[in-house]
Every structure is written in C-alpha cells, then in structure tokens.
Scaffold this motif. Sequence first.
Motif, PDB file in Angstrom:
ATOM      1  N   GLY A 174       0.791  -1.223   0.000  1.00 26.38           N
ATOM      2  CA  GLY A 174       0.000   0.000   0.000  1.00 26.38           C
ATOM      3  C   GLY A 174       0.820   1.267   0.000  1.00 26.38           C
ATOM      4  N   THR A 175       2.141   1.149   0.169  1.00 28.84           N
ATOM      5  CA  THR A 175       2.996   2.337   0.135  1.00 28.84           C
ATOM      6  C   THR A 175       3.312   2.786  -1.285  1.00 28.84           C
ATOM      7  OG1 THR A 175       5.101   1.126   0.090  1.00 28.84           O
ATOM      8  CG2 THR A 175       4.120   1.561   2.269  1.00 28.84           C
ATOM      9  N   GLY A 176       3.155   1.879  -2.264  1.00 26.63           N
ATOM     10  CA  GLY A 176       3.584   2.189  -3.622  1.00 26.63           C
ATOM     11  C   GLY A 176       5.076   2.012  -3.839  1.00 26.63           C
ATOM     12  N   LEU A 177       5.778   1.439  -2.843  1.00 24.19           N
ATOM     13  CA  LEU A 177       7.230   1.255  -2.924  1.00 24.19           C
ATOM     14  C   LEU A 177       7.636  -0.197  -3.143  1.00 24.19           C
ATOM     15  CD1 LEU A 177       8.419   3.498   0.063  1.00 24.19           C
ATOM     16  CD2 LEU A 177       8.933   3.903  -2.345  1.00 24.19           C
ATOM     17  N   LEU A 178       6.684  -1.118  -3.129  1.00 22.01           N
ATOM     18  CA  LEU A 178       7.013  -2.541  -3.154  1.00 22.01           C
ATOM     19  C   LEU A 178       6.945  -3.118  -4.565  1.00 22.01           C
ATOM     20  CD1 LEU A 178       7.607  -4.924  -1.103  1.00 22.01           C
ATOM     21  CD2 LEU A 178       5.205  -5.561  -1.464  1.00 22.01           C
ATOM     22  N   ASP A 179       7.935  -3.890  -4.936  1.00 21.71           N
ATOM     23  CA  ASP A 179       7.862  -4.705  -6.148  1.00 21.71           C
ATOM     24  C   ASP A 179       6.987  -5.907  -5.809  1.00 21.71           C
ATOM     25  OD1 ASP A 179       8.435  -6.863  -8.019  1.00 21.71           O
ATOM     26  OD2 ASP A 179      10.155  -5.694  -8.701  1.00 21.71           O
ATOM     27  N   LEU A 180       5.810  -5.990  -6.416  1.00 21.51           N
ATOM     28  CA  LEU A 180       4.820  -6.986  -6.025  1.00 21.51           C
ATOM     29  C   LEU A 180       5.221  -8.409  -6.381  1.00 21.51           C
ATOM     30  CD1 LEU A 180       1.539  -5.133  -7.068  1.00 21.51           C
ATOM     31  CD2 LEU A 180       2.596  -5.234  -4.806  1.00 21.51           C
ATOM     32  N   ARG A 181       6.122  -8.567  -7.327  1.00 26.19           N
ATOM     33  CA  ARG A 181       6.577  -9.903  -7.701  1.00 26.19           C
ATOM     34  C   ARG A 181       7.760 -10.344  -6.843  1.00 26.19           C
ATOM     35  NH1 ARG A 181       8.539 -11.976 -13.747  1.00 26.19           N
ATOM     36  NH2 ARG A 181       8.868 -14.154 -13.153  1.00 26.19           N
ATOM     37  N   ALA A 182       8.760  -9.481  -6.712  1.00 28.29           N
ATOM     38  CA  ALA A 182       9.970  -9.832  -5.972  1.00 28.29           C
ATOM     39  C   ALA A 182       9.788  -9.701  -4.465  1.00 28.29           C
ATOM     40  CB  ALA A 182      11.128  -8.955  -6.432  1.00 28.29           C
ATOM     41  N   LEU A 183       8.795  -8.908  -4.040  1.00 25.02           N
ATOM     42  CA  LEU A 183       8.542  -8.627  -2.617  1.00 25.02           C
ATOM     43  C   LEU A 183       9.773  -8.007  -1.939  1.00 25.02           C
ATOM     44  CD1 LEU A 183       6.275 -11.562  -1.408  1.00 25.02           C
ATOM     45  CD2 LEU A 183       5.715  -9.479  -2.684  1.00 25.02           C
ATOM     46  N   THR A 184      10.357  -7.050  -2.657  1.00 24.87           N
ATOM     47  CA  THR A 184      11.436  -6.219  -2.135  1.00 24.87           C
ATOM     48  C   THR A 184      11.086  -4.767  -2.437  1.00 24.87           C
ATOM     49  OG1 THR A 184      12.665  -6.406  -4.215  1.00 24.87           O
ATOM     50  CG2 THR A 184      13.207  -7.990  -2.468  1.00 24.87           C
ATOM     51  N   TRP A 185      11.740  -3.850  -1.746  1.00 27.33           N
ATOM     52  CA  TRP A 185      11.518  -2.437  -2.056  1.00 27.33           C
ATOM     53  C   TRP A 185      11.979  -2.162  -3.482  1.00 27.33           C
ATOM     54  CZ3 TRP A 185       8.177  -0.747   1.091  1.00 27.33           C
ATOM     55  CH2 TRP A 185       8.227  -0.983   2.457  1.00 27.33           C
ATOM     56  N   ASP A 186      11.147  -1.508  -4.266  1.00 24.66           N
ATOM     57  CA  ASP A 186      11.436  -1.232  -5.677  1.00 24.66           C
ATOM     58  C   ASP A 186      12.479  -0.121  -5.779  1.00 24.66           C
ATOM     59  OD1 ASP A 186      10.310  -1.608  -8.612  1.00 24.66           O
ATOM     60  OD2 ASP A 186      10.536   0.553  -8.273  1.00 24.66           O
ATOM     61  N   ALA A 187      13.546  -0.367  -6.519  1.00 25.55           N
ATOM     62  CA  ALA A 187      14.664   0.581  -6.578  1.00 25.55           C
ATOM     63  C   ALA A 187      14.231   1.936  -7.135  1.00 25.55           C
ATOM     64  CB  ALA A 187      15.795  -0.013  -7.421  1.00 25.55           C
ATOM     65  N   GLU A 188      13.478   1.944  -8.230  1.00 26.76           N
ATOM     66  CA  GLU A 188      13.075   3.221  -8.819  1.00 26.76           C
ATOM     67  C   GLU A 188      12.125   3.975  -7.900  1.00 26.76           C
ATOM     68  OE1 GLU A 188      11.401   5.088 -13.020  1.00 26.76           O
ATOM     69  OE2 GLU A 188      10.819   3.044 -12.456  1.00 26.76           O
ATOM     70  N   ALA A 189      11.181   3.273  -7.278  1.00 21.78           N
ATOM     71  CA  ALA A 189      10.246   3.932  -6.369  1.00 21.78           C
ATOM     72  C   ALA A 189      10.989   4.535  -5.177  1.00 21.78           C
ATOM     73  CB  ALA A 189       9.192   2.936  -5.894  1.00 21.78           C
ATOM     74  N   CYS A 190      11.981   3.815  -4.658  1.00 26.53           N
ATOM     75  CA  CYS A 190      12.765   4.341  -3.533  1.00 26.53           C
ATOM     76  C   CYS A 190      13.568   5.570  -3.947  1.00 26.53           C
ATOM     77  CB  CYS A 190      13.707   3.266  -3.000  1.00 26.53           C
ATOM     78  SG  CYS A 190      12.855   1.949  -2.099  1.00 26.53           S
ATOM     79  N   GLU A 191      14.093   5.553  -5.184  1.00 22.59           N
ATOM     80  CA  GLU A 191      14.818   6.722  -5.673  1.00 22.59           C
ATOM     81  C   GLU A 191      13.889   7.925  -5.775  1.00 22.59           C
ATOM     82  OE1 GLU A 191      17.561   8.093  -9.515  1.00 22.59           O
ATOM     83  OE2 GLU A 191      16.767   6.057  -9.372  1.00 22.59           O
ATOM     84  N   LEU A 192      12.678   7.706  -6.279  1.00 22.77           N
ATOM     85  CA  LEU A 192      11.706   8.801  -6.363  1.00 22.77           C
ATOM     86  C   LEU A 192      11.335   9.318  -4.975  1.00 22.77           C
ATOM     87  CD1 LEU A 192       9.327   7.331  -9.102  1.00 22.77           C
ATOM     88  CD2 LEU A 192      10.820   9.326  -9.355  1.00 22.77           C
TER      89      LEU A 192
END
Length: 466
Positions: A174-192
């Motif tokens: 629900g944060t919009g930061l999670l890669d839903l397949r890998a279940l890790t914090w998404d690198a691009e979303a974290c950079e944004l």
Amino acid sequence: MNILALDLGTSSVRGLVLDADAEPRPGALARRKVHVDIGDRGSGTLDPAQYLACLVECLDELAAAGHLRDVHLVAVSAQWHSVVPLDPAGAPLGPVLTWLDTRPAPAPGSAGPADPNAYHERTGGWWHRGYWPLRLPWLRARCGSPIARFVGLAEYVLGHLLDTAPMSVSMASGTGLLDLRALTWDAEACELAGVRPGELPELAPTGWSGRLRAEHARRWPQLAGVAWSVPVGDGAASNVGSGCVDGRRAAVTVGTSAAVRLLHRLPAGEPLPPLPEELWRYRVDHEYVVTGAAYSSGGNLYTWAKRELRLPESPELHAALARVPPDGGAVTADPRLGGDRPPGFAPAGAGELRGLSFSTTGVEILAGLMAGLCRMVADDLTVLESTVERPMEVVLGGGAMAASAWWRSAFATALAPRPVRHRAEPEIGAIGAALVALGRVPEAGRLAMTDPLDEGHASQRSGAAS
C-alpha cells in the motif's frame, strides 16, 4: 481456540474476539472512535499517541470483561497508505498522514517514473500523492527536525506493543514502494521517494510472528506468549471476510471510504498479469493479491449529510430514504467531497450537487450522494470484470452497507444485471485478517455466509454508517 482480531480503522479502533472459525464471540467487542483532523486544504491526519491510547483502552476493556481468556492468536487489519515520520528515538515528528490527505505534491522540477506503465505493473500503484514516493519527500520538506525513518500507522502502534514490528508485504504494497513480484523495495520507487538505507521498515519474512513486550505482557497476562500475526491491509482483509477470494466474486465494501475489489492467488515470484491503467493492485500476503479501485467517500458521506443537513435519527431517516427511488431520483451528485483516491487528482472539495429545486429535501440530497457513489463503483467494476473471463457476482459488505437497506438497494440497481448479495456481518475486516492469519483464505467463500439482497434488507443492523 479464540482469536483476538484488531481493526485499525480510520474513524475507529476495534478489538473483537472470534472463535476458531473466525466468527465473533457474542459481546466480545470493544470500540473507540478516533478523531480525524480534516482541514479545508485537503489535510487528513490522526494523532498517533491518541490512536495508540484508544487501542490500549480496547484491550483493557476486553481483558476486564474476561474476553481475552483462551486467546491463542492475534490478527490485525490496518488502514493502507498511512505514514508517520519518526525521530531517532522512535517518537513521531508529526501526525499520521492518512489516505484522506490530498496535500502532498511533487517538488518543483521533479520527474516521475521513467516508464509509468512498467512502474504501475511492478508496484501496483502510480506516482501519486496517495503513495510514499510522493509523500515522503513532501513530509521531509515540511518537517522541522531530521527524520530517522518512516513507518505506517500499524508499524507505529505495534512497535510500541511488540518485541519487533516489521512491515508486512500487505502493508508495504500500500505504500507504492514494493515490487509486487519480488517482494522487495522497488529501486526506482525508492529513488523517487528519496529514501536512504534504514529509513524504511524491515519487511516481515514468511511465517513471522510477534510477541508482546514484557511490560505489556504484565498488563494483559492473558496475551503473554500469544503470537501476533502480521497486519493485513484493510481492503484485502475485507475481501476475505466477505468471502470474495476468487475471480467469481467481487467485493464492494463501504465503511468510512468505499472500494470495489477482486482477489486471486498469485504467489510471490510468479509473473504479474496485465493491470488495467485505472486499477491498483496490492498484496494480501505472499500468496494472494487484490486488484480494484477505491474512493474517498463512503460512510463519511452519510455522516456528513446527516450532520450538516440536520437529518432525523436513523429509524425515521431509513423510512424517508425508502420513499426515494434506488437510482437517487432527481438529484445527481459527484460524491468526491474528499477528492480522488489514486489514480485521480481531483482535490478535496470536488463534490457537486445537481438537479436541486426549492422542493428538494435533505433526504433526497443524501440519496443523490449515495447513488453517485454507486455509479462510480459500477463503472470501475466493468473495468475489473475485463480481467476475468465471465461476469461476477457481487457481495456488498462493510459497516455503512450493513446500516442502510436503501444503499444496498441502490447498489443492486447500479450493478444490475449482476447477482448481488449482502454480507450482513459488519466486522468483515477483522474476520478476514483472522482467516489470513490462520491460512484459511481458500475457505473464506464457504465460511462467509451471505444473504440474498431481500433477506439482507430484513436483517439490517443498527449502528452508525461510519
């Protein structure tokens, strides 16, 4: 075996005790209303200390009444999207920003995702004010003190009660930061989002469970040593509690807000199916995802209209609504008083009323607002149906839906010709969280007893529409 289910909602905190099949024990319910600070410029915040105090009061009440005996598991349903900044000692540096808050905006000159479609597919969300990639920079720019880390409301509350409180993949989605397949914090979303290592919560692994801190175990000895399951996002929990756990049934839930959702099995690591650009996708847990659309207006429409139009108390109001056609009659409305949820960008104050005359009554205005929400849901349900092979049955649920037979009839009219049923139990979120914690999601369709709509009218329950 009993289960303690906690519902960390927007307008209230609730604790209830369920049996082994996740059915509520009679009388074992404690509830505290919480104050949401809603401002003219789109703010929607909660006081974190007051919220924690309300939860503690619920647990004290249940313990004093003897309801916590024989509890073997604690399950939690919690509101998605909230965020609170913390200092190095874990103290809040401001209020909790809830899903109602429409103020966050991109910093001047900031760019969004390189490929918005790929970003939407990976994270299930958009570069939008409702998600952390925009919320965190906005909070950082306005915070007068250095921020050590960011957590959601669930992690803040549980962090005070438990030995550890990592973020579940459901809440992280629900944060919009999670890669839903890998279940890790998404690198691009974290950079944004501009987050640095250590500023985000640790993600809970499969099978994680927590325990009360020693001081709280002394306060509630019945819960000493009892396992606490990871929180489940409120929308996902409501789908499970409604019995909508496969592609045959969609859940339309109206509590404080409203949503239409479809749940299906998609284990971590498997390819994500195409996601229509109008819809979001979040995680229930490591095995299931939920897809849908949400709205800032729901039971809060009913509460606002009743207060501001000085409408009568419930029995008289229900009788007056029964005389209004289920399509809302002459008054038509845009019910977005609180603005848009993602992906829309309408600000708070976007609501409209049309078709008013000197003969229009307050009840007709209320009906127009309620019917306006029904039409929005019907449009998005059509999009949701495009992801499955056949039309779906719809299950209506949530506290506001349980409180209003007229609203159930209005939804049936707007959603026709689909079969529409009603889950009369108002605590579907807490029940759904318990079923997820028990690993019984596939059984939810059998355990959740729904009524045909005419029987649902007869079984209308009393209570506030929020």
